[in-house]
Every structure is written in structure tokens, then in C-alpha cells.
Design an enzyme around this catalytic site. Structure first.
Site, short mmCIF file in Angstrom:
data_model
loop_
_atom_site.label_atom_id
_atom_site.label_comp_id
_atom_site.label_asym_id
_atom_site.label_seq_id
_atom_site.Cartn_x
_atom_site.Cartn_y
_atom_site.Cartn_z
N THR A 40 -41.21 20.17 2.12
CA THR A 40 -40.68 21.07 1.08
C THR A 40 -41.64 21.13 -0.11
O THR A 40 -41.96 22.20 -0.63
CB THR A 40 -39.33 20.51 0.57
OG1 THR A 40 -38.45 20.39 1.67
CG2 THR A 40 -38.72 21.39 -0.50
N VAL A 235 -19.49 30.53 -11.41
CA VAL A 235 -19.63 31.74 -10.59
C VAL A 235 -18.50 31.72 -9.56
O VAL A 235 -18.40 30.80 -8.76
CB VAL A 235 -21.01 31.79 -9.91
CG1 VAL A 235 -21.10 32.97 -8.96
CG2 VAL A 235 -22.10 31.85 -10.96
N ASP A 309 -35.71 12.48 -0.11
CA ASP A 309 -34.53 13.27 -0.51
C ASP A 309 -33.25 12.95 0.26
O ASP A 309 -32.17 13.31 -0.18
CB ASP A 309 -34.83 14.77 -0.34
CG ASP A 309 -35.62 15.34 -1.51
OD1 ASP A 309 -36.11 14.55 -2.34
OD2 ASP A 309 -35.76 16.58 -1.59
N HIS A 443 -57.27 11.27 -31.51
CA HIS A 443 -56.93 12.41 -32.34
C HIS A 443 -57.94 13.54 -32.13
O HIS A 443 -59.13 13.25 -32.04
CB HIS A 443 -56.94 11.99 -33.81
CG HIS A 443 -56.66 13.12 -34.74
ND1 HIS A 443 -55.39 13.65 -34.89
CD2 HIS A 443 -57.48 13.83 -35.57
CE1 HIS A 443 -55.45 14.63 -35.78
NE2 HIS A 443 -56.70 14.76 -36.20
P1 FAD Z 1 -39.40 17.01 2.36
O1 FAD Z 1 -40.51 17.35 1.48
O2 FAD Z 1 -38.17 17.87 2.32
O3 FAD Z 1 -40.00 17.02 3.83
C1 FAD Z 1 -39.22 16.77 4.95
C2 FAD Z 1 -39.99 17.22 6.18
O4 FAD Z 1 -39.31 16.75 7.32
C3 FAD Z 1 -40.11 18.73 6.34
O5 FAD Z 1 -41.44 19.06 6.60
C4 FAD Z 1 -39.20 19.04 7.54
O6 FAD Z 1 -39.67 20.14 8.31
C5 FAD Z 1 -39.30 17.76 8.32
N1 FAD Z 1 -38.15 17.49 9.18
C6 FAD Z 1 -36.84 17.52 8.84
N2 FAD Z 1 -36.08 17.14 9.87
C7 FAD Z 1 -36.94 16.87 10.89
C8 FAD Z 1 -36.76 16.41 12.20
N3 FAD Z 1 -35.55 16.13 12.70
N4 FAD Z 1 -37.86 16.27 12.99
C9 FAD Z 1 -39.09 16.53 12.53
N5 FAD Z 1 -39.31 16.95 11.26
C10 FAD Z 1 -38.26 17.10 10.46
N6 FAD Z 1 -40.31 17.19 -6.97
C11 FAD Z 1 -41.18 16.71 -7.86
O7 FAD Z 1 -41.36 15.49 -7.93
N7 FAD Z 1 -41.91 17.53 -8.69
C12 FAD Z 1 -41.75 18.87 -8.65
O8 FAD Z 1 -42.41 19.60 -9.40
C13 FAD Z 1 -40.81 19.43 -7.74
N8 FAD Z 1 -40.63 20.76 -7.67
C14 FAD Z 1 -39.75 21.26 -6.76
C15 FAD Z 1 -39.56 22.63 -6.73
C16 FAD Z 1 -38.66 23.19 -5.83
C17 FAD Z 1 -38.46 24.67 -5.79
C18 FAD Z 1 -37.96 22.33 -4.92
C19 FAD Z 1 -37.01 22.90 -3.91
C20 FAD Z 1 -38.14 20.96 -4.96
C21 FAD Z 1 -39.03 20.41 -5.88
N9 FAD Z 1 -39.23 19.04 -5.97
C22 FAD Z 1 -40.11 18.53 -6.89
C23 FAD Z 1 -38.54 18.10 -5.07
C24 FAD Z 1 -39.46 17.69 -3.92
O9 FAD Z 1 -39.89 18.85 -3.23
C25 FAD Z 1 -38.73 16.76 -2.98
O10 FAD Z 1 -38.20 15.67 -3.71
C26 FAD Z 1 -39.66 16.21 -1.91
O11 FAD Z 1 -40.21 17.27 -1.16
C27 FAD Z 1 -38.92 15.25 -0.99
O12 FAD Z 1 -39.81 14.76 -0.05
P2 FAD Z 1 -39.33 14.22 1.35
O13 FAD Z 1 -40.54 13.61 1.97
O14 FAD Z 1 -38.11 13.42 1.22
O15 FAD Z 1 -38.89 15.52 2.21
P1 AMP Z 2 -29.59 20.14 -9.27
O1 AMP Z 2 -28.66 19.51 -8.27
O2 AMP Z 2 -30.12 19.20 -10.30
O3 AMP Z 2 -30.67 20.99 -8.64
O4 AMP Z 2 -28.71 21.16 -10.11
C1 AMP Z 2 -27.86 22.14 -9.59
C2 AMP Z 2 -26.98 22.65 -10.73
O5 AMP Z 2 -26.16 23.72 -10.26
C3 AMP Z 2 -26.03 21.58 -11.29
O6 AMP Z 2 -26.29 21.42 -12.66
C4 AMP Z 2 -24.64 22.18 -11.03
O7 AMP Z 2 -23.73 21.89 -12.08
C5 AMP Z 2 -24.90 23.67 -10.93
N1 AMP Z 2 -23.90 24.42 -10.14
C6 AMP Z 2 -23.41 24.09 -8.92
N2 AMP Z 2 -22.52 25.03 -8.49
C7 AMP Z 2 -22.45 26.00 -9.45
C8 AMP Z 2 -21.71 27.24 -9.61
N3 AMP Z 2 -20.86 27.70 -8.67
N4 AMP Z 2 -21.88 27.96 -10.77
C9 AMP Z 2 -22.75 27.51 -11.72
N5 AMP Z 2 -23.47 26.36 -11.62
C10 AMP Z 2 -23.33 25.60 -10.52
#
Ligand code: FAD
Ligand code: AMP
Length: 464
Positions: A40, A235, A309, A443
Site C-alpha cells: 500500500t 454522513v 497494519d 540558526h
Molecule cells: P501494506 O503496505 O498494506 O502491504 C501489504 C501487502 O501484502 C500488499 O502488497 C498486499 O498485496 C499483500 N498481501 C495481502 N494479502 C496477501 C496474501 N494473502 N498473500 C500475498 N500477499 C498479500 N504511513 C506512513 O507512515 N506515512 C505516510 O505518509 C502514509 N501515507 C499514507 C497514505 C495513504 C493514502 C494510505 C492509504 C496510507 C498511508 N500510510 C502512511 C499508511 C501505510 O501505507 C501503511 O501503514 C503501510 O503500508 C502498512 O504496511 P504493511 O507492510 O503492514 O502492509
Molecule cells: P482514520 O481511521 O484515522 O483514517 O480516520 C478515519 C476518520 O473517519 C475518523 O476520524 C472517523 O471518525 C471518521 N468517520 C468514520 N465514519 C464517518 C462518517 N460516516 N462520517 C464522517 N466521518 C466518519
């Protein structure tokens, strides 16, 4: 085939764990179901969003170049080119991860991994299904966007972080549900690209996990920048229209109002990927879908670890996933390891202004009975912030007066997500407020504001 370590999922948790296992000389396999490694974070999270954010910042500089004495008439945004740049950064890093796997002798297996029985993983890929054996298995399957019941992604009208990153042009009017890090980052990015933006958050404040003062300041700055913030707003209904979406929202006043936009971003949290990983074949215990682990990242199934995650009780951040991977592999390899300390995890939110935080908020510190003393220094008094033309926000230090212990540091302002590093290191090294007051800050820098905030705990900031 038999391995010392099998890692399922190649996000920042999984791929880092696989590299570390390779560095320790363990025979390692990494299983990934997506065509590219990186998860992700690399493909639809941290990296592409920050690439867009950087371009949005550059775009803003061009639009306001007059402020710097530079005439730049009619700057034009070439959004397809913006997307290309983002995609190139992502693919360069994805290729880099493949290279690192080869360098560290990690066997990459493309396919969907499922825990099968004690020490076994079944992998289903293009060439069929195979079962591999592992002395240790690390589950790192990450998360995906949670949806509102009854609502499904339907680009370009209803999107999650995945589809919005592919949108061909910035929406004219973007509605965002959820003001956690993901929601406020996209709000901030697209406002700067010229979209009209409204954010809806059910709880009474934006970024509800942050210190209350930070939430207040972000709302103030968002409103100043033209982002409409509806907090305490639920919402109730999402309807598709011919040209976009319509929301029925119960506002904080109790009144129900309807809002229309051409794109809706659903950013209401992240669901752990634990329902198709064969967990039912093990003794692993779940808490609302998240995996329960001990301080060494061990699950209740012998030999199976979980990181990132999917883990219950730690924030869903890339650097947490990575460090949990280090703990798991360190434990497997019999190395000395320090468990994750939740109070030393930096949070970083890439809005304008940015947010960086670590440790207890003021409210949490008071609730826990500390003798709380707060130091706060505004970026208004920092010369580098003025040079950058970005002097909104502050650094807030939450300290305990008994021993001068630093309990938390909360920054909102320019490059806050970089500045927080000093506070994390100080807390990790158990430095006191006094030590940080005696630490020399160069600074003119933004991080002088951090030094000043430590001084302001004792009312001794110089420039405020
Ligand atoms: P993931 O990165 O979710 O990777 C999991 C992987 O496992 C994926 O490639 C998936 O395809 C694979 N997988 C899943 N199930 C299986 C399976 N059964 N077999 C084989 N492969 C599988 N965090 C930050 O610290 N800084 C940021 O700036 C930040 N920005 C973000 C912005 C967005 C829009 C989002 C959505 C998240 C952001 N995050 C950020 C959070 C961060 O992306 C996640 O915390 C992080 O990716 C988690 O890493 P992970 O290794 O647990 O899993
Ligand atoms: P995070 O889990 O930190 O990415 O944040 C998701 C946010 O979405 C939380 O602050 C929630 O309170 C908010 N949220 C979840 N459901 C709703 C909803 N139906 N309307 C407005 N906010 C929401």
C-alpha cells in the site's frame, strides 16, 4: 521447498523483514499477490500521495511567485505529467525493492499466500498452487480502505485512496468523508490543485488522534485556505447523481443538509487484510479483525508472527510496520531486540501546514496524573519560517514537572513531519527538558522552534 522464514505481504513491514532476515543469513521467501513489491505504502499510500503533495507545493509557489519577486505569467498545470512523475517515482522504488531482494538472497514468490497448518503456507499464483514449509512465518498482509456500509468505489464519482491517485484531473468539487490522516492529506493536496473541498468528520475535530490544540490550528488553517470543515457531522446517505454525488449529512447543529460534489473520497479508516490469509487454520486470535501479538510480535500460533497494519493496538503507519518487522526477525534470529514502545512512535501528517507528533497529548498526560507543564512556541517567532513564507502553527512540548520528563511533543507548521525527529530521538534517549534547553540549535533553522518550545516550558523562550 523449506525456508527459515516465510513473509506474506511485501509492504514496508514485509519487505523490510525479508531483507533483515536475509542479512541475518536466514533462508527467506517473500510472498506477494500484487504484480509489484512495495504494498500500500509504495503503490497507493505514502509515496504517491507525497509525490502529488510535492507537486502541489511547487504549483502553489508558481501561482504566488509574485510574493518572491518572480514574474511567472500564466503558469499551466499539466496534470497527466504530474501523474507520470508520481508513477515514475513509484516504479523506480518498486524496482529497487526487487533488486534488494536479489542482493539479500530473498526468494520472491508471486501469488496469494494462506496459512495452511503448522509451519506451512499455501501459495496460489499464475502457475497453480504450491505448499511451502517455513520454520517461522511472518504475516504482513496490510490493510485496505474501509467503506461506508452500502457504498462501493465507483470511479470517478466515489473513490478511495486507490482510485483518486489515478484520477485524470483534479475534481472540480471534492467531498471527503473522514478527517484522519488520509482524508486531510488528500483535502490539502487537491485544494492546492484548485479543487473546491469539503471535509466531513463525525467526531468534534479534525485529526482526532492529535493533541486538541493541533486539531484546532489545522481547522483554522484549513478554513483560512478555503477548505470547508464540517466536524461533528455524520454522513447519513450517499447518492450517485448524473454528474457526481450527493450526500445527506447531519451537521453538528442537528440539521440535515445535502451537499453535492463531482467526486467523493471515502477515508473512514483502514480494514486489516485478515479474512483471506488462512487465519482460521491457526490458533491466531483476532480483535475486530486485527491480529493480537505479544511484545515480540508473536501471535498465539507457535512460529507465526504478525507485523504492520494488521496488528491490534499499534497505529497503521509504514515506519511502525517496518520496526515491527525488525522486532519479529530479531527475535527469530535470537538477536537482542527492543519491543515497540507506543509512546515513541512519531505520527506524520502531510497537510499544509504539516503535523508531526510523538508521545502523550496534553489531555492524556493530565488524565494519567502527571504534573503537566506545557511549553508552546509559535512559528511566527521563527525567522526561517518567515523566509519560507510559512509561519502558521507552533511547537508544543508536554512535560512532567517532577523530573523534567518529556511526555509528548506536538508540532503543526512548516516541515513538522521532519522536525519531529529531534523530539523522537530526545525521548528515546530519555533526555529531559533541561538537556534539550542546553542543546544548541543552528540558526536560522525551523528546528530552532523546537529548542524554543523546550525553553518555553520554563517561560524562557527568547523570541516569543
Ligand atoms: P501494506 O503496505 O498494506 O502491504 C501489504 C501487502 O501484502 C500488499 O502488497 C498486499 O498485496 C499483500 N498481501 C495481502 N494479502 C496477501 C496474501 N494473502 N498473500 C500475498 N500477499 C498479500 N504511513 C506512513 O507512515 N506515512 C505516510 O505518509 C502514509 N501515507 C499514507 C497514505 C495513504 C493514502 C494510505 C492509504 C496510507 C498511508 N500510510 C502512511 C499508511 C501505510 O501505507 C501503511 O501503514 C503501510 O503500508 C502498512 O504496511 P504493511 O507492510 O503492514 O502492509
Ligand atoms: P482514520 O481511521 O484515522 O483514517 O480516520 C478515519 C476518520 O473517519 C475518523 O476520524 C472517523 O471518525 C471518521 N468517520 C468514520 N465514519 C464517518 C462518517 N460516516 N462520517 C464522517 N466521518 C466518519
Amino acid at each position: 521447498m523449506s525456508y527459515d522464514v516465510i513473509v506474506i505481504g511485501s509492504g514496508p513491514g514485509g519487505y523490510s523483514a525479508a531483507i533483515r532476515a536475509g542479512q541475518y543469513g536466514l533462508k527467506t521467501a517473500l510472498i506477494e499477490k500484487w504484480p509489484k513489491l512495495g504494498g500500500t505504502c509504495l503503490h497507493v499510500g505514502c509515496i504517491p500521495t507525497k509525490s502529488l503533495l510535492h507537486t502541489a507545493e511547487v504549483w502553489e509557489y508558481f501561482r504566488h511567485s509574485d510574493d518572491q519577486g518572480i514574474a511567472c505569467e500564466n503558469p499551466r498545470l499539466n496534470y497527466p505529467r504530474v501523474l507520470q512523475r508520481k508513477d515514475k517515482i513509484v516504479s523506480t522504488h518498486a524496482n529497487g525493492i526487487e533488486l534488494l531482494m536479489r542482493k539479500n538472497k530473498v526468494q520472491v514468490i508471486k501469488g496469494h499466500g494462506r496459512l495452511k497448518g503448522r509451519g506451512q503456507v499455501e501459495v496460489t499464483g499464475e502457475s497453480g498452487t504450491q505448499v511451502i514449509d517455513g520454520k517461522h512465518i511472518i504475516l504482513a498482509t496490510g490493510s485496505e480502505a474501509r467503506m461506508i456500509p452500502g457504498v462501493e468505489p465507483d470511479a470517478p464519482r466515489i473513490v478511495t485512496n486507490v482510485e483518486i491517485l489515478k484520477a485524470e484531473a483534479p475534481p472540480r468539487k471534492l467531498l471527503v468523508i473522514g478527517a484522519g490522516a488520509v482524508g486531510v492529506e488528500f483535502a490539502s493536496i487537491f485544494k492546492r490543485f484548485g479543487s473546491e473541498v469539503i471535509v466531513f468528520e463525525m467526531l468534534p475535530r479534525l485529526v482526532p488522534v492529535e493533541d486538541e490544540d493541533v486539531s484546532k490550528e489545522l481547522e483554522r488553517q484549513f478554513k483560512k485556505g478555503g477548505i470547508q470543515c464540517e466536524t461533528g457531522a455524520k454522513v447519513l446517505e450517499v447518492q450517485k447523481t448524473d454528474v457526481g454525488v450527493r450526500l445527506q449529512v447531519q451537521l453538528s447543529t442537528g440539521k440535515v443538509e445535502s451537499f453535492e460534489g463531482d467526486m467523493l473520497l471515502v477515508a473512514v479508516g483502514r480494514k486489516p487484510n485478515t479474512d483471506d490469509a488462512g487465519i482460521q487454520n491457526t490458533r491466531i486470535e483476532l480483535d475486530r479483525g486485527f491480529v493480537k501479538v505479544d511484545s515480540m510480535q508473536r501471535t498465539a500460533e507457535p512460529g507465526v508472527y504478525a507485523i504492520g497494519d494488521i496488528v491490534a493496538g499499534t497505529p497503521q503507519l509504514a515506519h511502525v510496520a517496518t520496526m515491527e518487522g525488525m522486532v519479529a526477525v530479531g527475535h527469530i534470529a535470537g538477536k537482542p531486540v527492543k519491543p515497540i514502545n507506543k509512546l515513541r512512535i512519531p505520527g506524520a501528517t502531510y497537510t499544509e501546514p504539516g503535523i508531526g507528533s510523538v508521545g502523550l497529548t496534553e489531555k492524556q498526560a493530565r488524565e494519567q496524573g502527571y504534573q503537566v507543564k506545557v511549553g508552546k512556541f509559535p512559528f511566527m517567532g521563527n525567522s526561517k519560517a518567515s523566509i519560507l513564507g510559512s509561519h502558521g502553527g507552533f511547537v508544543k512540548v508536554v512535560a512532567d514537572m517532577k523530573y523534567g520528563e518529556i511526555l509528548g511533543v506536538h508540532i503543526i507548521g512548516p516541515h513538522a513531519y521532519e522536525l519531529i525527529a529531534e523530539a523522537v530521538a530526545a525521548m528515546e534517549a530519555e533526555a529531559t527538558v533541561e538537556t534539550m534547553m542546553a542543546t544548541i540549535h543552528a540558526h536560522p533553522t525551523l528546528y530552532e522552534a523546537v529548542g524554543e518550545a523546550f525553553n518555553s516550558v520554563y517561560g524562557l523562550a527568547i523570541n516569543a
